[in-house]
Scaffold this active site. Structure first.
Site, short mmCIF file in Angstrom:
data_model
loop_
_atom_site.label_atom_id
_atom_site.label_comp_id
_atom_site.label_asym_id
_atom_site.label_seq_id
_atom_site.Cartn_x
_atom_site.Cartn_y
_atom_site.Cartn_z
N THR A 202 0.83 -1.20 0.00
CA THR A 202 0.00 0.00 0.00
C THR A 202 0.87 1.26 0.00
OG1 THR A 202 -1.51 -1.32 1.28
CG2 THR A 202 -2.06 0.99 1.09
N CYS B 197 -17.78 -1.21 16.10
CA CYS B 197 -16.93 -1.61 17.23
C CYS B 197 -17.73 -2.41 18.24
CB CYS B 197 -16.30 -0.38 17.88
SG CYS B 197 -14.99 0.32 16.86
N CYS C 196 -14.64 -0.02 11.88
CA CYS C 196 -14.97 1.14 12.71
C CYS C 196 -15.40 2.35 11.86
CB CYS C 196 -13.75 1.51 13.55
SG CYS C 196 -13.94 3.01 14.51
N CYS D 111 0.17 -5.00 9.70
CA CYS D 111 -0.64 -4.96 8.47
C CYS D 111 -0.73 -6.30 7.77
CB CYS D 111 -0.15 -3.87 7.51
SG CYS D 111 -1.09 -3.86 5.97
P1 NAD Z 1 2.33 -9.28 -3.50
O1 NAD Z 1 2.37 -8.48 -4.73
O2 NAD Z 1 3.55 -9.44 -2.70
O3 NAD Z 1 1.80 -10.74 -3.85
C1 NAD Z 1 0.86 -11.00 -4.83
C2 NAD Z 1 1.22 -12.33 -5.49
O4 NAD Z 1 0.18 -12.63 -6.41
C3 NAD Z 1 2.54 -12.28 -6.28
O5 NAD Z 1 3.37 -13.34 -5.88
C4 NAD Z 1 2.08 -12.42 -7.73
O6 NAD Z 1 3.01 -13.16 -8.53
C5 NAD Z 1 0.76 -13.17 -7.58
N1 NAD Z 1 -0.16 -12.98 -8.70
C6 NAD Z 1 -0.43 -11.83 -9.37
N2 NAD Z 1 -1.31 -12.08 -10.36
C7 NAD Z 1 -1.63 -13.38 -10.31
C8 NAD Z 1 -2.47 -14.23 -11.06
N3 NAD Z 1 -3.18 -13.75 -12.08
N4 NAD Z 1 -2.53 -15.54 -10.73
C9 NAD Z 1 -1.80 -16.03 -9.71
N5 NAD Z 1 -0.97 -15.28 -8.96
C10 NAD Z 1 -0.88 -13.97 -9.26
O7 NAD Z 1 1.13 -8.64 -2.61
P2 NAD Z 1 0.80 -8.79 -1.05
O8 NAD Z 1 1.52 -7.76 -0.27
O9 NAD Z 1 0.92 -10.21 -0.64
O10 NAD Z 1 -0.76 -8.36 -1.07
C11 NAD Z 1 -1.71 -9.16 -1.73
C12 NAD Z 1 -3.04 -8.41 -1.89
O11 NAD Z 1 -3.64 -8.18 -0.60
C13 NAD Z 1 -2.91 -7.03 -2.52
O12 NAD Z 1 -3.99 -6.86 -3.45
C14 NAD Z 1 -3.09 -6.09 -1.34
O13 NAD Z 1 -3.57 -4.82 -1.76
C15 NAD Z 1 -4.11 -6.86 -0.55
N6 NAD Z 1 -4.28 -6.44 0.87
C16 NAD Z 1 -5.55 -6.48 1.35
C17 NAD Z 1 -5.82 -6.12 2.66
C18 NAD Z 1 -7.22 -6.20 3.21
O14 NAD Z 1 -7.43 -5.77 4.35
N7 NAD Z 1 -8.19 -6.77 2.50
C19 NAD Z 1 -4.75 -5.70 3.48
C20 NAD Z 1 -3.43 -5.73 2.97
C21 NAD Z 1 -3.21 -6.09 1.65
ZN ZN Z 2 -15.63 2.40 15.94
#
Ligand code: NAD
Ligand code: ZN
Length: 380
Positions: free
Chosen positions: A50, A106, A114, A178
């Site tokens: 992020t 909450c 929240c 995170c």
């Molecule tokens: P990252 O980029 O390190 O890992 C993503 C992986 O997905 C990579 O290894 C990549 O090769 C693989 N990938 C990409 N496209 C693909 C496909 N079509 N098929 C198979 N594999 C594929 O990212 P990260 O830090 O592990 O984060 C993963 C996701 O989680 C991100 O979208 C991030 O924004 C999200 N995230 C969500 C929250 C939440 O609260 N929901 C919080 C943090 C991060």
């Molecule tokens: Zn709250």
């Protein structure tokens, strides 16, 4: 009371002046915390996607100059008016989303969204007075996600700080603020695989591997990792992933490949890529009758999820989660304890370490997709 309480603290911060340009380590002034705020001495921070996404400023409103950083651990230097449950010296994890304790979310057992302190990527100021606590020669510098941990000192709303066991090593548990908690909670709190079940993890970055760690802790017998990058498979072996599928090596949809491998589909799946087509595959690869798919990746804001309604009628469940459904203040201390009790392994996520002065290298590693987490020490 610390001897800096109530005073402006001059300290070093990594300031981002322009999208995609190296951060500049320079002196900033950090104002004292106001009502319901806390000033924290950051000890360790890591870099998460992020940060990179908003630093690159592709596809959102750019807000510069800004101090990024939201995955970190630190020690409270001073507290503002009205803060009664946190004290100087407490060890804390700042979290990009908070827990006010009073809103409907909450108060609900089921939600961590929240109303007051939910993630806001567009805000560069503090809630109480709409001002920044960071400045350079009197000019304000924007906050990021209410945390701005790429600074020796930062000011955070008290509802966005989880107080944790002071014996826990801050240079390890910082990654729980995170990505790792997000993936872990997606499996343990939302997918909830039963012992002996099969779990498919789409995307083997830090979030996906934390989801795999959750599946290992839950006692899943098959953990199928899906990624386009074969170099991720080597890393994933350390996380208990038992089988690998690279969609590029198959001429049919990956959901079909997984259904063939598992006699009709996996019991649970967790999507951690943010690609909407992968989300559809993650849903369609779960077994009918009981399968549950959990979406974690953040898609492009205009993406549309399409599947045949019959896939749901056939008793598959589709869910999504934010920060692994953990309430930051209530639940993070117990995640830290899971690490202290050796139930949760964190060391294997830490692939690089750097000093604060080398922070731009951490961005380079992430841009190249090298390693999982890079810990930045604020002290050297
Ligand atoms: P990252 O980029 O390190 O890992 C993503 C992986 O997905 C990579 O290894 C990549 O090769 C693989 N990938 C990409 N496209 C693909 C496909 N079509 N098929 C198979 N594999 C594929 O990212 P990260 O830090 O592990 O984060 C993963 C996701 O989680 C991100 O979208 C991030 O924004 C999200 N995230 C969500 C929250 C939440 O609260 N929901 C919080 C943090 C991060
Ligand atoms: Zn709250």
């Amino acid at each position: 009371m610390s001897n800096t309480a109530g005073l402006v603290i001059p300290c070093k911060a990594a300031v981002s002046w322009e999208a995609g340009k190296p951060l500049v380590i320079q002196q900033v002034e950090v104002a004292p915390p106001q009502a319901m705020e806390v000033r924290v001495k950051i000890k360790y921070t890591s870099l998460c996607h992020t940060d990179l996404y908003f630093w690159e400023a592709k596809g959102q409103t750019p807000l510069f100059p800004r101090i990024f950083g939201h995955e970190a651990a630190g020690i409270i230097e001073s507290v503002g008016e009205g803060v009664s449950d946190l004290q100087v010296g407490d060890h804390v994890l700042p979290v990009f989303t908070g827990e006010c304790g009073d809103c409907a979310h909450c108060k609900s057992q089921e939600s961590n969204m929240c109303d007051l302190l939910r993630i806001n990527t567009d805000r560069g100021v503090m809630l109480s007075d709409g001002k920044s606590r960071f400045s350079i020669n009197g000019n304000p510098i924007n906050h990021f996600l209410g945390t701005s941990t790429f600074s020796e000192y930062t000011v955070v709303h008290s509802g966005c700080l989880a107080k944790v066991n002071p014996l826990a090593p801050l240079d390890k548990i910082c990654i729980l603020s995170c990505g790792v908690s997000t993936g872990l909670g997606a499996t343990l709190n939302v997918a909830k695989p039963k012992k002996g079940s099969s779990v498919a993890i789409f995307g083997l970055g830090a979030v996906g591997l934390a989801a795999a760690e959750g599946a290992r802790i839950a006692g899943a017998s098959r953990i199928i990792g899906i990624d386009l990058s074969p170099k991720r498979f080597d890393e994933a072996k350390k996380f208990g992933v038992t089988e690998f599928v690279n969609p590029k090596e198959h001429d049919r949809p990956v959901q079909q490949v997984i259904a063939e491998m598992t006699n009709g589909g996996v019991d649970r799946s967790v999507e951690c890529t943010g690609n909407v087509n992968v989300m559809v595959s993650a849903f369609e690869c779960v077994h009918d009758g009981w399968g549950v798919a959990v979406l974690v990746g953040v898609p492009n804001k205009d993406a549309v999820f399409m599947t045949k309604p019959i896939n749901l009628l056939n008793e598959r469940t589709l869910k999504g989660t934010f920060f692994g459904n953990y309430k930051p203040r209530t639940d993070l201390p117990s995640v830290v304890d899971m690490y202290m009790n050796k139930k949760l392994e964190l060391d294997k996520f830490i692939t690089h370490r750097l000093s604060f002065s080398e922070i731009n290298k951490a961005f380079e590693y992430m841009v190249k997709g090298e390693g999982l987490r890079c810990i930045i020490s604020m002290e050297d």
